[in-house]
Design a protein around this motif. Structure first.
Motif, short mmCIF file in Angstrom:
data_model
loop_
_atom_site.label_atom_id
_atom_site.label_comp_id
_atom_site.label_asym_id
_atom_site.label_seq_id
_atom_site.Cartn_x
_atom_site.Cartn_y
_atom_site.Cartn_z
N GLU A 160 -51.57 12.70 26.32
CA GLU A 160 -52.40 11.72 27.03
C GLU A 160 -53.50 12.40 27.83
O GLU A 160 -54.64 11.93 27.86
N ILE A 161 -53.17 13.51 28.46
CA ILE A 161 -54.17 14.25 29.22
C ILE A 161 -55.25 14.81 28.30
O ILE A 161 -56.44 14.76 28.61
N ILE A 162 -54.84 15.31 27.13
CA ILE A 162 -55.81 15.84 26.16
C ILE A 162 -56.77 14.75 25.69
O ILE A 162 -57.96 14.98 25.50
N ARG A 163 -56.24 13.53 25.53
CA ARG A 163 -57.07 12.41 25.05
C ARG A 163 -57.97 11.81 26.15
O ARG A 163 -58.88 11.05 25.83
N GLU A 202 -62.15 21.70 31.54
CA GLU A 202 -61.85 21.15 32.87
C GLU A 202 -60.37 20.77 32.97
O GLU A 202 -59.73 21.00 34.00
N LYS A 203 -59.83 20.22 31.89
CA LYS A 203 -58.40 19.87 31.88
C LYS A 203 -57.54 21.13 31.97
O LYS A 203 -56.50 21.13 32.64
N PHE A 204 -57.99 22.19 31.32
CA PHE A 204 -57.25 23.44 31.38
C PHE A 204 -57.24 23.97 32.81
O PHE A 204 -56.19 24.40 33.32
N GLU A 228 -62.05 26.23 42.53
CA GLU A 228 -60.94 26.51 41.61
C GLU A 228 -61.10 25.83 40.25
O GLU A 228 -60.68 26.38 39.24
N CYS A 229 -61.69 24.65 40.24
CA CYS A 229 -61.72 23.86 39.00
C CYS A 229 -63.11 23.43 38.57
O CYS A 229 -63.28 22.94 37.44
#
Length: 412
Positions: free
Chosen positions: A101-104, A112-114, A143-144
């Motif tokens: 779900e996070i990947i989608r 950014e998700k990584f 950090e992100c």
């Protein structure tokens, strides 16, 4: 030792915990402004059972809370459930519980998700003391990256802290991430009581009253003055006072000034619905601007069959006084945004607490008061036990701490 008279101001979990741990040793009177005890952990009746006026759950690491539940013979009521999460973006609920779900999720790049994922994994490794002087905004952008801040964290901070969102400390934010990082497939492991937290409050109240202590509901503390041997509260003399309310309000009543603490209020609307509007999600943050920052699907966490209706919370935070007409604003927006007809809403009610808790802005750590100052004991949301993340666990810790200090000081 029963000849020592203690006044406790506030019957939230901190006040009740302090009374519970002192109940057989001293004469205790609790002053509570509302008609019932519990503070922000109070509950109201539904068609089947009770539901909290402000949403609550607990964590595996809440050892004091779990021990208290067991002491009160409520262990059989304790259950571990899964809490799923998501974002409401552009009129759609986007689930963010599982890795697929996070990947989608389309509003952040894979990189950014990584970076967000790595932050979550490292959350428990950061030095909280050093982060107290860094804003959450600066920390996340470093950090992100700004993309993660704008897409993921900015709406959270805005809904939670409003005008103070740029001043909230990274210590507060990273502690929230760390405590919520116990995620398995299907959701975060969270604790609840089968009959709701009304069981906990009722049991504490019964224990306190059965020991001979007194609880004055509908009785706010209105005046506090120093006496020769202690303090007068509402004209009655006490040897000791335990304060759990906003220090500013306590000072206005006549108590010592222990510093300025900016508190926020909470407006929490609870609704009973005919259908689920969150696609099975428990906690849905609002990325789109709305008069509430999150929609919490209580019956997507606790089994729907327990209530025979879908129960949701709309959570809103404010500074000072609540916005005029906030109940109607929240209800109207919710119906429009989630395409609800009037007859699909079975009931709704709103609970407002103007002093729900302090805002943990940068530099807060240095302002935390001691547990005892000028003969007053302090055990509220502003205490060390509740920093950098206020919680039921922190409230019990604060109440138990002052109880231990009083027991030690007056043991003779």
């Amino acid at each position: 030792m029963k000849n020592i008279n203690i006044c406790i101001i506030g019957s939230g979990l901190a006040g009740l915990s302090a009374a519970y741990y002192l109940k057989y040793k001293y004469n205790i009177e609790i002053f509570e402004k509302r008609e019932r005890t519990g503070g922000c952990l109070s509950s109201s009746k539904t068609k089947n059972g009770y539901v909290e006026d402000f949403y609550h759950h607990f964590f595996e690491g809440d050892s004091l809370l779990i021990s208290l539940i067991e002491e009160l013979s409520l262990k059989e009521e304790m259950e571990w459930l899964k809490g799923s999460t998501g974002y409401h973006v552009n009129g759609k609920n986007e689930p963010l519980t599982t890795i697929p779900e996070i990947i989608r999720y389309p509003y952040m790049t894979f990189y950014e998700k990584f970076r967000l994922g790595m932050l979550t994994l490292r959350a428990g490794e950061y030095d909280i003391e050093k982060l107290d002087e860094v804003t959450a905004k600066d920390f996340i952008e470093k950090e992100c990256g700004k993309g993660v801040y704008n897409s993921f964290f900015e709406p959270l901070l805005r809904s939670k802290s409003g005008e103070y969102s740029d001043k909230v400390s990274a210590a507060w934010l990273i502690s929230r991430i760390a405590i919520r990082s116990n995620r398995k497939s299907g959701g975060e492991k969270l604790g609840y009581l089968r009959n709701g937290f009304e069981s906990l409050i009722e049991s504490l109240e019964k224990e306190i009253l059965d020991s001979g202590c007194t609880i004055h509901t509908n009785t706010p503390a209105e005046a506090i003055t120093k006496s020769e041997n202690g303090w007068f509260v509402n004209g009655k003399e006490f040897d000791l006072v335990i304060n759990t309310i906003n220090p500013k309000k306590f000072c206005q009543l006549g108590g010592p000034n222990i510093g300025e603490f900016i508190y926020q209020g909470a407006a929490c609307m609870t609704l009973g619905l005919k259908r689920d509007v969150l696609n099975g999600l428990y906690w849905v943050n609002m990325k789109d601007k709305a008069p509430y920052g999150a929609v919490i699907g209580h019956t997507n966490f606790v089994p729907y069959e327990r209530y025979d209706e879908h129960i949701v919370y709309l959570a809103s935070y404010f500074s000072g006084k609540p916005p005029e007409g906030i109940q109607e604003q929240m209800l109207t927006d919710f119906k429009t945004r989630f395409s609800l007809k009037d007859d699909e809403i079975l009931w709704n009610r709103i609970f407002i607490e103007e002093d729900a808790g302090p805002v943990y802005m940068t530099g807060y750590r240095s302002k935390i008061p001691g547990y005892c100052i000028d003969g007053i004991y302090y055990a509220g949301m502003f205490s060390e036990a509740n920093y950098p993340e206020r919680s039921m666990e922190g409230s019990i810790a604060a109440g138990k701490k002052v109880a231990g200090m009083i027991s030690e000081a007056y043991s003779g």
